[in-house]
Design an enzyme around this catalytic site. Structure first.
Site, mmCIF file in Angstrom:
data_model
loop_
_atom_site.group_PDB
_atom_site.id
_atom_site.type_symbol
_atom_site.label_atom_id
_atom_site.label_comp_id
_atom_site.label_asym_id
_atom_site.label_seq_id
_atom_site.Cartn_x
_atom_site.Cartn_y
_atom_site.Cartn_z
ATOM 1 N N LYS A 122 0.840 -1.201 0.000
ATOM 2 C CA LYS A 122 0.000 0.000 0.000
ATOM 3 C C LYS A 122 0.874 1.248 0.000
ATOM 4 O O LYS A 122 1.923 1.277 0.660
ATOM 5 C CB LYS A 122 -0.903 -0.030 1.242
ATOM 6 C CG LYS A 122 -1.991 1.045 1.265
ATOM 7 C CD LYS A 122 -2.872 0.888 2.522
ATOM 8 C CE LYS A 122 -4.017 1.887 2.561
ATOM 9 N NZ LYS A 122 -4.856 1.736 3.766
ATOM 10 N N SER A 134 -9.809 -0.845 6.986
ATOM 11 C CA SER A 134 -9.237 -0.618 5.653
ATOM 12 C C SER A 134 -8.522 -1.805 5.029
ATOM 13 O O SER A 134 -8.179 -1.757 3.858
ATOM 14 C CB SER A 134 -8.292 0.583 5.682
ATOM 15 O OG SER A 134 -9.033 1.771 5.754
ATOM 16 N N SER A 178 -9.750 1.432 2.860
ATOM 17 C CA SER A 178 -8.974 2.256 1.969
ATOM 18 C C SER A 178 -7.886 1.501 1.201
ATOM 19 O O SER A 178 -7.335 2.063 0.259
ATOM 20 C CB SER A 178 -8.311 3.379 2.776
ATOM 21 O OG SER A 178 -7.365 2.842 3.685
#
Lengths: 434, 108
Positions: free
Chosen positions: A28, A127, A103
């Site tokens: 990420k 997330s 997310s």
């Protein structure tokens, strides 16, 4: 790269051998990679290149993994759909036309589409688990303190953990083994061997044996209220499946969970308003000179202009609401009450887990949104986090595993929550299903 | 930040905002505290959304006071010099630097 899962697709090679040799692990884009841009999905950090590796990245490299790129995400981790990224939304490979969740949407999409074998996300209020559920893959949110946050760009540091995403529970557990462990650079990390008293506390992959014989599953009624029918049908099918393998279940009441989402958002936004103060265009961030050639304002004026340009709408919304919740006259009303709610949620979970090995719920009360559906209604997006946020408030581990699809063919996830440092228990339970 | 800044000192905001009616001027004041400029249309949109979101946050009123005794321990290490980023590395991402220092806009 058809799903816009990556922001930067620049491979980083790990060492020649190790437990992850020959495998790709997407990372990420809020996790620092030395020499490779780390944007947090924000215009503010579009040019930022960290001079050091996050601890988890160092461990991936040492374990022999190849990092194929940095994955797309909601800006600074603030979103449930990966639509707030400054680099465009991510398509859900498992449900065309729908959001991948957020997310860590890029990480989940990369795994679901086979663009990476495994991935790392970060989970502040769901997330990792939300995109895992929406994309039909496995995601683990570790116990607070199991995984080092050194090099993770902070959004709400009392809540967040880095966690693995993978096609199966066993593979997610293998990746967790590599990243877990104390780190002197993150004083909030703990040694799981000391916490559990087990010498093999970190042997997560071997716990993925699917053996749920005699396991007691608690089902919090509050986390089923308000869930879509298509989701609850799949949820009960999964519980039936666990029962047929020798587990039993009982319903429990956790009244504090009714207030978890608002407590989570008050705390997360408050911490964000402080954490994001560092993006001032001086140390890093959007250069003032580029936004405004020749502008002669003072420090405060320049700071405010840089942040107007560099932050997207959702980030501004959260920084402002957090500033408000912490301002004189409002701390007691919002922040202090949110801390009370957090303590209450912890106590409720502890009680429920004294009579159950794991607690089960749908990961998300709804199937994946259609793209664009929640953008104009932030509160609707926040409320979708009802089942994931309580776990972060209580610092507990949880896993999301695929639990079939709705009649419309949309993925549903099952969440299993365990006691602190009880990763093996949620991995074992989850591995009976995926 | 210079001095303690509040929302309630003489602005009357404490009363106005707790009733969950939020007007754009109030959003502008918070934006000023947070050092984020907003366009007029953003102020309008946020005012409307904040009313909904703050009304929802107010349900925290129903939460009882909860005694919590968090298990806190100090984490210390010996005060010894360790390898760290070089000055050049620390300044690498700064838009402007001079003589080994970050360079910012004038203070006032």
């Amino acid at each position: 790269m058809s799903h816009n899962a990556y922001i930067t697709a620049e491979p980083i090679e790990g060492s020649d051998d190790g437990p992850l040799a020959g495998r790709t692990v997407a990372v990420k884009d809020n996790i620092s990679t030395e020499g490779v841009p780390t944007t947090c999905g924000s215009t503010m950090l579009a040019e930022y290149v960290p001079p050091y590796d996050a601890t988890v990245v160092r461990r991936l490299k040492e374990a022999g993994a190849t990092i194929p790129g940095k994955t797309n995400m909601d800006e600074f981790g603030m979103g449930t759909t990966t639509e707030t990224s400054a680099f465009g939304p991510v398509e859900n490979p498992a449900a065309e036309g729908h959001v991948p969740g957020g997310s860590s949407g890029g990480s989940a999409a990369a795994v679901a589409a086979g663009e990476a074998d495994l991935a790392l996300g970060s989970d502040t209020g769901g997330s990792v688990r939300c995109p895992a559920a929406f994309c039909g893959v496995v995601g683990i949110k570790p116990t607070y303190g199991l995984v080092s946050r050194y090099g993770l760009v902070a959004y709400a540091n009392s809540l967040e953990q880095i966690g693995p995403l993978a096609p199966t529970v066993e593979e997610a557990a293998e990746l967790l083994e590599v990243i877990a462990g104390p780190d002197e650079r993150d004083a909030t990390t703990r040694d799981a061997r000391e916490e559990t008293g087990e010498a093999d506390a970190y042997d997560y992959a071997s716990a993925a044996d699917g053996d749920v014989e005699g396991m007691e599953v608690g089902v919090p009624a509050e986390l089923l209220e308000g869930a879509d029918e298509g989701v609850t049908e799949q949820f009960w099918d999964a519980i039936d499946d666990l029962e047929s393998r020798g587990a039993s279940y009982h319903e429990v009441d956790l009244p504090s969970l009714e207030h978890a989402v608002e407590a989570y958002y008050v705390i997360a936004m408050s911490e964000a308003s402080s954490n994001l103060a560092r993006f001032d265009g001086v140390r890093y961030g959007l250069p003032a000179s580029e936004t405004d050639e020749g502008y002669e304002g003072d420090w405060n004026d320049t700071f405010a202009r840089v942040r107007e340009e560099g932050f997207g709408e959702e980030v501004k919304r959260r920084v402002l609401l957090g500033t408000y919740a912490l301002s004189a006259g409002y701390q007691d009303k919002y922040y202090k009450k949110a801390q009370d709610a957090r303590a209450w949620v912890k106590r409720d979970f502890d009680e429920a887990l004294s009579e159950a090995d794991v607690l089960a719920s749908p990961t998300m009360p709804v199937p994946p949104f259609e793209r664009g559906e929640s953008l104009d209604d932030p509160l609707k997006m926040y409320l979708a986090d009802a089942n994931t946020t309580p776990v972060n408030l209580a610092n507990l581990p949880a896993i999301s595993v695929p639990a079939g699809e709705t009649d419309e063919g949309l993925p549903v996830g099952l969440q299993l929550v365990g006691p602190a440092f009880g990763e093996k228990t949620v991995i074992r339970a989850g591995s009976a299903l995926a | 930040m210079d001095g303690i800044e509040t929302l309630s000192d003489g602005t009357g905001l404490a009363v106005a905002m707790s009733e969950s009616a939020v007007d754009p001027e109030e959003v502008a004041h918070v934006a000023d505290l947070a050092r984020v400029d907003l366009a007029d249309d953003e102020l309008e949109a946020f005012a409307e959304q904040f009313a909904d979101i703050l009304a929802y946050f107010e349900t925290l009123d129903e939460v009882p006071e909860v005694e919590s005794e968090p298990d806190l321990t100090n984490v210390m290490r010996a005060d010894e010099v360790e390898a760290s980023l070089s000055k050049a590395e620390a300044l690498e991402n700064a838009p402007d630097a001079e003589d080994g220092f970050f360079k910012g806009p004038r203070v006032s």
